[in-house]
Design an enzyme around this catalytic site. Structure first.
Site, PDB file in Angstrom:
ATOM      1  N   ARG A 299      -7.829   2.236  -2.842  1.00  0.00           N
ATOM      2  CA  ARG A 299      -8.654   2.075  -1.566  1.00  0.00           C
ATOM      3  C   ARG A 299      -9.534   3.275  -1.098  1.00  0.00           C
ATOM      4  O   ARG A 299      -8.603   4.367  -1.496  1.00  0.00           O
ATOM      5  CB  ARG A 299      -7.862   1.683  -0.448  1.00  0.00           C
ATOM      6  CG  ARG A 299      -8.434   1.072   0.796  1.00  0.00           C
ATOM      7  CD  ARG A 299      -7.624   1.139   2.181  1.00  0.00           C
ATOM      8  NE  ARG A 299      -8.259   0.043   3.035  1.00  0.00           N
ATOM      9  CZ  ARG A 299      -7.731  -0.130   4.366  1.00  0.00           C
ATOM     10  NH1 ARG A 299      -6.998   0.748   4.695  1.00  0.00           N
ATOM     11  NH2 ARG A 299      -8.473  -1.156   5.070  1.00  0.00           N
TER      12      ARG A 299
ATOM     13  N   GLN B 267       0.697  -1.034  -0.096  1.00  0.00           N
ATOM     14  CA  GLN B 267       0.094  -0.013  -0.139  1.00  0.00           C
ATOM     15  C   GLN B 267       0.816   1.288   0.210  1.00  0.00           C
ATOM     16  O   GLN B 267       1.830   1.532   0.951  1.00  0.00           O
ATOM     17  CB  GLN B 267      -0.948   0.104   1.078  1.00  0.00           C
ATOM     18  CG  GLN B 267      -2.080   1.183   0.835  1.00  0.00           C
ATOM     19  CD  GLN B 267      -2.939   1.151   2.266  1.00  0.00           C
ATOM     20  OE1 GLN B 267      -2.523   1.217   3.533  1.00  0.00           O
ATOM     21  NE2 GLN B 267      -4.195   0.981   2.136  1.00  0.00           N
TER      22      GLN B 267
ATOM     23  N   GLY C 162      -8.798  -7.395   8.820  1.00  0.00           N
ATOM     24  CA  GLY C 162      -7.649  -6.598   9.532  1.00  0.00           C
ATOM     25  C   GLY C 162      -7.190  -7.374  10.745  1.00  0.00           C
ATOM     26  O   GLY C 162      -6.583  -8.327  10.802  1.00  0.00           O
ATOM     27  N   ARG C 163      -7.829  -6.995  11.858  1.00  0.00           N
ATOM     28  CA  ARG C 163      -7.408  -7.541  13.112  1.00  0.00           C
ATOM     29  C   ARG C 163      -7.331  -9.081  13.199  1.00  0.00           C
ATOM     30  O   ARG C 163      -6.446  -9.488  13.933  1.00  0.00           O
ATOM     31  CB  ARG C 163      -8.159  -6.920  14.290  1.00  0.00           C
ATOM     32  CG  ARG C 163      -7.972  -5.209  14.348  1.00  0.00           C
ATOM     33  CD  ARG C 163      -8.223  -4.760  15.684  1.00  0.00           C
ATOM     34  NE  ARG C 163      -7.895  -3.265  15.845  1.00  0.00           N
ATOM     35  CZ  ARG C 163      -7.885  -2.663  17.084  1.00  0.00           C
ATOM     36  NH1 ARG C 163      -8.341  -3.288  18.007  1.00  0.00           N
ATOM     37  NH2 ARG C 163      -7.441  -1.595  17.370  1.00  0.00           N
TER      38      ARG C 163
ATOM     39  N   TYR D 295      -6.020  10.491   4.589  1.00  0.00           N
ATOM     40  CA  TYR D 295      -4.810  10.658   4.493  1.00  0.00           C
ATOM     41  C   TYR D 295      -4.697  11.673   3.279  1.00  0.00           C
ATOM     42  O   TYR D 295      -5.788  12.178   2.672  1.00  0.00           O
ATOM     43  CB  TYR D 295      -4.085   9.587   4.297  1.00  0.00           C
ATOM     44  CG  TYR D 295      -3.729   8.891   5.714  1.00  0.00           C
ATOM     45  CD1 TYR D 295      -3.197   9.517   6.728  1.00  0.00           C
ATOM     46  CD2 TYR D 295      -4.272   7.491   5.966  1.00  0.00           C
ATOM     47  CE1 TYR D 295      -3.222   8.711   7.923  1.00  0.00           C
ATOM     48  CE2 TYR D 295      -4.344   6.974   6.951  1.00  0.00           C
ATOM     49  CZ  TYR D 295      -3.754   7.385   7.878  1.00  0.00           C
ATOM     50  OH  TYR D 295      -3.733   6.840   9.409  1.00  0.00           O
TER      51      TYR D 295
END
Length: 360
Positions: free
Chosen positions: A226, A98, A318-319, A179
């Site tokens: 994304r 990424q 993810g987690r 971001y």
């Protein structure tokens, strides 16, 4: 009906299954902001994912926003990432990187010469970041001049070239989670005039220039994107998310990207955040027409249903991948998941990183 465990080809990349490891910042880079031996082992352990999206990696020294995040702009970083990709490929996996520029979500202590962060705006973000002094308020940013943006696009292009040199199967452009690229996208942050401010088309210009540059450099079939239309991590929502992100998707659709990775709702939170407008993700999917990756709080059962129903082609976790290096096997067998050690997520060593057990 397709299954979560079926192989699939995504652009130019062949995957063994449709389970994706989402990009996860772990703050364990070594000197020179390089991935170290622990990172090699961490990703090797998780190579049974159909696709690994490696953690967000700054495209330049000015792109960094958090302590100890591994970059992709120096020869030493490229060589260190090559050890990661070799390990993943040796274990039969596929991995993309990424590409990250945090924009205003940074602190001067993390940037060359103590410089101010850069953004679409000179207004600071209402958040903190992680430095040697712990969590501190982000620094006041400097608004980038229009004439600086071509060089920024070139930083993305070079980072994509570096990622391929490092052995990655492709890259994902990080246009999400408020971001830099999303700081240009949203009218809640972008207060500039001129060709990169004002209208939706102008605010989307930088992201589209970046995606086209990256796809032109390494091939659209190795380029993903994304997006996070309803995430408010460090910025309010755009005044019209449906129109904004609909325009972005319509513009990238003709490129033939490998995939579009969409966070449904608030990152790590509810799919319909309180006060957020209803969002039609299916409209975006129809406009895109290509491989569709979803993300946000999926369980094994809901991921299987999403793929079987045609809601998604790929599901990113993810987690669960942090604490379960063999997550695809556990999901397929119905085995219980390891408990996540939340106090070990950021920074540190092997504990909570490479010491989670796999099934015997």
């Amino acid at each position: 009906m397709p299954s979560l465990f079926d192989p699939v080809t995504v652009g130019d990349i062949s995957l063994a299954n449709r389970i994706v490891m989402a990009p996860l910042t772990r703050n364990r880079a070594i000197a020179g902001n390089k991935p170290g031996p622990l990172t090699v082992e961490y990703y090797r352990q998780r190579a049974s994912a159909g696709l690994i999206i490696a953690e967000a990696s700054p495209i330049s020294p000015m792109a960094q926003g958090y302590l100890d995040t591994p970059g992709i702009y120096s020869e030493e970083q490229v060589a260190a990432w090559r050890q990661v990709t070799d390990a993943v490929h040796g274990a039969g996996g596929r991995i993309v990187l990424q590409l990250w520029h945090v924009g205003r979500i940074s602190h001067s202590s993390l940037l060359p010469g103590g410089a101010a962060p850069v953004s679409s705006t000179a207004r600071p973000a209402p958040t903190k970041t992680f430095t040697k002094e712990g969590f501190v308020d982000v620094s006041v940013p400097r608004a980038l001049a229009d004439e600086e943006l071509p060089a920024l696009v070139e930083d993305y292009r070079q980072a994509a070239r570096n990622a391929i040199a490092a052995g990655f199967d492709g890259v994902e452009v990080h246009g999400a989670n408020t971001y830099l690229l999303e700081q240009f996208l949203r009218d809640s942050v972008n207060d500039r005039s001129g060709p990169y401010g004002g209208s939706i088309a102008n605010r989307a210009r930088l992201l589209l220039e970046v995606v086209r540059a990256v796809a032109g450099e390494i091939g659209a079939g190795r380029t993903g994107l994304r997006l996070s239309p309803l995430t408010t991590f460090a910025a309010p929502l755009d005044s019209n998310p449906q129109a904004l992100y609909g325009y972005v998707v319509e513009q990238v659709a003709p490129l033939g990207l490998a995939y579009l990775h969409v966070i449904e709702g608030e990152t790590g939170g509810p799919r319909q955040p309180e006060g957020a407008p209803a969002f039609d993700y299916e409209a975006l999917r129809r406009a895109f027409g290509g491989t569709w990756m979803v993300n946000n709080g999926y369980s094994g059962a809901s991921a299987e249903a999403a793929v079987a129903s045609g809601h998604a082609d790929l599901v990113a976790f993810g987690r669960p991948f942090i604490s379960n290096p063999d997550l695809p096997r556990r999901l397929k067998s119905g085995a219980p998941l390891n408990e996540l050690r939340a106090d070990k997520l950021y920074g540190g060593g092997a504990e909570g990183y490479t010491d989670y057990p796999a099934l015997a």
